[in-house]
Design a protein around this motif. Structure first.
Motif, PDB file in Angstrom:
ATOM      1  N   THR A  71      64.551  25.459  -4.991  1.00 18.47           N
ATOM      2  CA  THR A  71      64.126  24.584  -6.075  1.00 18.47           C
ATOM      3  C   THR A  71      64.105  25.317  -7.415  1.00 18.47           C
ATOM      4  O   THR A  71      63.536  26.393  -7.519  1.00 18.47           O
ATOM      5  N   PRO A  72      64.711  24.731  -8.460  1.00 16.97           N
ATOM      6  CA  PRO A  72      64.562  25.323  -9.790  1.00 16.97           C
ATOM      7  C   PRO A  72      63.168  25.063 -10.367  1.00 16.97           C
ATOM      8  O   PRO A  72      62.543  24.039 -10.061  1.00 16.97           O
ATOM      9  N   HIS A  73      62.701  25.989 -11.177  1.00 17.27           N
ATOM     10  CA  HIS A  73      61.416  25.830 -11.874  1.00 17.27           C
ATOM     11  C   HIS A  73      61.655  25.980 -13.374  1.00 17.27           C
ATOM     12  O   HIS A  73      62.542  26.713 -13.791  1.00 17.27           O
ATOM     13  N   ILE A  74      60.850  25.266 -14.148  1.00 18.70           N
ATOM     14  CA  ILE A  74      60.913  25.402 -15.609  1.00 18.70           C
ATOM     15  C   ILE A  74      59.518  25.763 -16.095  1.00 18.70           C
ATOM     16  O   ILE A  74      58.580  24.972 -15.974  1.00 18.70           O
ATOM     17  N   TYR A 122      52.581  27.155 -16.746  1.00 21.03           N
ATOM     18  CA  TYR A 122      52.763  26.122 -15.746  1.00 21.03           C
ATOM     19  C   TYR A 122      54.233  25.780 -15.593  1.00 21.03           C
ATOM     20  O   TYR A 122      55.055  26.134 -16.437  1.00 21.03           O
ATOM     21  N   CYS A 123      54.542  25.133 -14.508  1.00 18.36           N
ATOM     22  CA  CYS A 123      55.912  24.680 -14.264  1.00 18.36           C
ATOM     23  C   CYS A 123      55.969  23.205 -14.628  1.00 18.36           C
ATOM     24  O   CYS A 123      55.222  22.390 -14.077  1.00 18.36           O
ATOM     25  N   THR A 124      56.846  22.881 -15.561  1.00 18.83           N
ATOM     26  CA  THR A 124      56.901  21.504 -16.053  1.00 18.83           C
ATOM     27  C   THR A 124      57.456  20.532 -15.010  1.00 18.83           C
ATOM     28  O   THR A 124      57.336  19.330 -15.157  1.00 18.83           O
ATOM     29  N   VAL A 125      58.069  21.075 -13.953  1.00 19.22           N
ATOM     30  CA  VAL A 125      58.679  20.221 -12.931  1.00 19.22           C
ATOM     31  C   VAL A 125      57.671  19.796 -11.863  1.00 19.22           C
ATOM     32  O   VAL A 125      57.712  18.657 -11.380  1.00 19.22           O
ATOM     33  N   HIS A 126      56.771  20.699 -11.508  1.00 17.66           N
ATOM     34  CA  HIS A 126      55.926  20.488 -10.334  1.00 17.66           C
ATOM     35  C   HIS A 126      54.446  20.339 -10.698  1.00 17.66           C
ATOM     36  O   HIS A 126      53.797  21.322 -11.085  1.00 17.66           O
ATOM     37  N   PRO A 127      53.911  19.123 -10.551  1.00 17.38           N
ATOM     38  CA  PRO A 127      52.506  18.878 -10.877  1.00 17.38           C
ATOM     39  C   PRO A 127      51.579  19.842 -10.131  1.00 17.38           C
ATOM     40  O   PRO A 127      51.726  20.039  -8.923  1.00 17.38           O
ATOM     41  N   GLY A 128      50.663  20.451 -10.868  1.00 14.38           N
ATOM     42  CA  GLY A 128      49.682  21.351 -10.279  1.00 14.38           C
ATOM     43  C   GLY A 128      50.144  22.790 -10.175  1.00 14.38           C
ATOM     44  O   GLY A 128      49.391  23.647  -9.731  1.00 14.38           O
ATOM     45  N   MET A 129      51.378  23.051 -10.592  1.00 16.45           N
ATOM     46  CA  MET A 129      51.912  24.416 -10.466  1.00 16.45           C
ATOM     47  C   MET A 129      51.487  25.247 -11.665  1.00 16.45           C
ATOM     48  O   MET A 129      52.167  25.311 -12.683  1.00 16.45           O
ATOM     49  N   ASN A 130      50.307  25.846 -11.515  1.00  9.90           N
ATOM     50  CA  ASN A 130      49.687  26.610 -12.603  1.00  9.90           C
ATOM     51  C   ASN A 130      49.597  28.091 -12.258  1.00  9.90           C
ATOM     52  O   ASN A 130      49.399  28.455 -11.105  1.00  9.90           O
TER      53      ASN A 130
HETATM   54 CU   LIG Z   1      58.189  24.522 -10.289  1.00 11.61          CU
END
Ligand SMILES: [Cu+2]
Length: 136
Positions: A71-74, A122-130
């Protein structure tokens, strides 16, 4: 005599190489819980989250974000709060503006963090990814 000197030089070089390797950037197979002398710290990411919720680094240090999943992350500065993304540019935080890390084995370096304090990524793609970054 010349041969002995060559051997001595060889061994001192080897010692340097070994020392350089063992004090590397925290990339070892252990859980990555130690800071290195170079100030770099690796934080792993799974498909939807950081492997750890916070990281403590030294002033001047950097963080290497390593993607372990396809999965890509931003990544940006700010955090998810109650399911909504909140971009914040905290004072003293390096600019982190939508840094893309595109899949397994890819990494990006964030920083250096030159100001002591607590900062948020945080990752703008995945909610809660802090990820909380504590700079000491
Ligand atoms: Cu992510």
């Amino acid at each position: 005599m010349k041969k002995l000197l060559a051997v001595l030089i060889f061994f001192s070089l080897m010692t340097l190489v070994i020392a350089a390797c063992s004090s590397g950037s925290g990339t070892g197979s252990t859980s990555g819980s130690s800071n290195s002398d170079s100030g770099g710290y690796m934080v792993h990411m799974s498909d939807q989250n950081f492997a750890q919720s916070s990281v403590t680094i030294r002033k001047g240090g950097t963080i290497m974000l390593m993607d372990d999943a396809a999965t890509p992350h931003i990544i940006a500065s700010g955090s998810w709060v109650n399911g909504s993304s909140q971009p914040i540019q905290e004072k003293g935080m390096p600019t982190v503006n939508n840094v893309q890390i595109s899949g397994s084995g890819n990494s990006q370096v964030i920083g250096p963090f030159t100001t002591p304090g607590t900062f948020h990524l945080y990752c703008t793609v995945h909610p809660g990814m802090n990820l909380t970054v504590i700079v000491q």
